[in-house]
Design an enzyme around this catalytic site. Structure first.
Site, PDB file in Angstrom:
ATOM      1  N   ASN A  12       1.021  -1.179   0.164  1.00 11.36           N
ATOM      2  CA  ASN A  12       0.227  -0.090   0.371  1.00 11.36           C
ATOM      3  C   ASN A  12       0.808   0.777  -0.289  1.00 11.36           C
ATOM      4  OD1 ASN A  12      -1.857   1.681   0.736  1.00 11.36           O
ATOM      5  ND2 ASN A  12      -2.761   1.315   2.339  1.00 11.36           N
ATOM      6  N   HIS A  99     -10.436   1.500   4.045  1.00  8.98           N
ATOM      7  CA  HIS A  99      -8.709   1.401   4.855  1.00  8.98           C
ATOM      8  C   HIS A  99      -8.989   1.831   5.693  1.00  8.98           C
ATOM      9  CE1 HIS A  99      -4.880   2.405   5.745  1.00  8.98           C
ATOM     10  NE2 HIS A  99      -4.388   0.998   5.638  1.00  8.98           N
ATOM     11  N   GLU A 101      -6.981   4.278   7.435  1.00  7.78           N
ATOM     12  CA  GLU A 101      -7.104   6.200   6.927  1.00  7.78           C
ATOM     13  C   GLU A 101      -8.299   6.842   6.509  1.00  7.78           C
ATOM     14  OE1 GLU A 101      -2.868   5.045   5.107  1.00  7.78           O
ATOM     15  OE2 GLU A 101      -2.452   4.817   7.307  1.00  7.78           O
ATOM     16  N   GLU A 169      -5.901  -5.355  10.337  1.00  5.18           N
ATOM     17  CA  GLU A 169      -4.934  -3.668  10.850  1.00  5.18           C
ATOM     18  C   GLU A 169      -5.972  -3.441  12.114  1.00  5.18           C
ATOM     19  OE1 GLU A 169      -2.231  -2.690   6.709  1.00  5.18           O
ATOM     20  OE2 GLU A 169      -4.518  -1.700   7.515  1.00  5.18           O
ATOM     21  N   GLY A 175       1.904   1.953  11.300  1.00  6.20           N
ATOM     22  CA  GLY A 175       3.108   3.325  10.847  1.00  6.20           C
ATOM     23  C   GLY A 175       3.374   3.234  12.705  1.00  6.20           C
ATOM     24  N   SER A 216       2.597  -2.138  10.464  1.00  5.94           N
ATOM     25  CA  SER A 216       3.732  -2.513  11.243  1.00  5.94           C
ATOM     26  C   SER A 216       5.016  -3.810  10.855  1.00  5.94           C
ATOM     27  CB  SER A 216       3.953  -1.604  12.007  1.00  5.94           C
ATOM     28  OG  SER A 216       3.546  -0.482  12.700  1.00  5.94           O
ATOM     29  N   GLY A 238       3.840   1.284   5.018  1.00  8.35           N
ATOM     30  CA  GLY A 238       5.451   1.756   4.915  1.00  8.35           C
ATOM     31  C   GLY A 238       7.081   0.622   4.361  1.00  8.35           C
TER      32      GLY A 238
HETATM   33  P1  PGA Z   1       2.270   0.015   8.023  1.00  5.23           P
HETATM   34  O1  PGA Z   1       0.564   0.184   7.376  1.00  5.23           O
HETATM   35  O2  PGA Z   1       3.015  -1.101   7.222  1.00  5.23           O
HETATM   36  O3  PGA Z   1       2.779   1.418   7.760  1.00  5.23           O
HETATM   37  O4  PGA Z   1       1.636   0.258   9.082  1.00  5.23           O
HETATM   38  C1  PGA Z   1      -0.066  -0.468   6.955  1.00  5.23           C
HETATM   39  C2  PGA Z   1      -1.307   0.163   6.229  1.00  5.23           C
HETATM   40  O5  PGA Z   1      -1.622   1.132   6.212  1.00  5.23           O
HETATM   41  O6  PGA Z   1      -1.939  -1.051   4.792  1.00  5.23           O
END
Ligand code: PGA
Length: 256
Positions: A12, A99, A101, A169, A175, A216, A238
């Site tokens: 992603n 997602h 976010e 998630e 993150g 993460s 990330g």
């Molecule tokens: P991250 O993001 O690996 O940076 O924690 C995962 C995601 O938002 O799908």
């Protein structure tokens, strides 16, 4: 289209890479990723403007393409939206839906996520449905309640007859650099799997549903997740934004 039998890694890219950086990523890592695609199913989800250029640079590669979102409508007067059909035209096979976010920054409701899931299936994209609880919900011990509510809502009225990926998630782990304990992720995936097995039966469940962990994940911590029974791969933010860290993670998954 069937689910790949290989472990699945979905990158992603969020809004982290410019078009130029996205293209450079493929120039730097495209060949290595293609070579690894024999052992690991790899799906890149660039920002919308980078999908076509990334596709062109990948060429005949076995690396797959996905988008980070789609409209819940098939077409029409929806300024700024991108339809599932348009994503198919661009060569996407997958699309991330719901997602956290988008749920938090753009107020995507369970009802919107449900429409997006159904629309993705209608146009022949494989949805990657994201579910997960916030830190407060976890502290209140509500994680199962919340995730089951998200799953029940998304699958409401759905006859399961095409592949769907579900990514667990935990929002409070995204993150942060620290993933949850893999046994915890496995237990949450189990809760969702039990629910959907009861709804659709063992055989449809096994044929059409795959589960990812996201939050993460890095090359150094990915192995226990992909080794865990019932988890078929990872959704990576990330650690997928730089060629070195992402190819390192893919190699770790291939070795698992
Ligand atoms: P991250 O993001 O690996 O940076 O924690 C995962 C995601 O938002 O799908």
């Amino acid at each position: 289209m069937a689910h790949p039998t290989l472990p699945l890694v979905v990158a992603n890219w969020k809004m982290a890479l410019t078009l130029r950086e996205s293209e450079q990523f493929i120039r730097d890592a495209g060949a290595a990723l293609d070579a690894s695609a024999k052992n690991v199913a790899i799906i890149l989800c660039p920002s919308f403007p980078a999908i076509a250029p990334v596709r062109d640079l990948l060429g005949q590669s076995n690396v797959g393409l996905g988008a980070q979102d789609l409209s819940w409508e098939l077409s029409g007067a929806y300024t700024g939206e991108v339809s599932g059909e348009q994503l198919k035209e661009l060569g996407c096979q997958y699309v991330i839906v719901g997602h956290s976010e988008r749920r938090s920054h753009l107020q995507e409701s369970d009802a919107m996520v449900r429409s997006k899931l159904h629309t993705a299936l209608q146009v022949g994209l494989t949805p990657i449905l994201c579910v997960g609880e916030t830190r407060d919900q976890r502290l209140a011990g509500q994680q199962e309640l919340i995730v089951l509510r998200q799953v029940r809502s998304a699958f409401d009225g759905l006859s399961l007859d095409a592949p769907i990926v579900i990514a667990y998630e935990p929002v409070w782990m995204i993150g942060t650099g620290e993933p949850v304990d893999p046994r915890d992720a496995q237990a949450m995936v189990q809760v969702v799997a039990n629910e959907l097995r009861a709804q659709y039966g063992d055989q449809r469940h096994a044929t059409y549903l795959r589960y990812l962990y996201g939050g993460s994940v890095t090359k150094d911590n990915v192995k226990p997740f992909v080794r865990a029974d019932g988890i078929h791969g990872v959704l990576v933010g990330g650690a997928s934004h730089r060629p070195n860290s992402f190819t390192g993670l893919i190699h770790a998954v291939a070795e698992k």
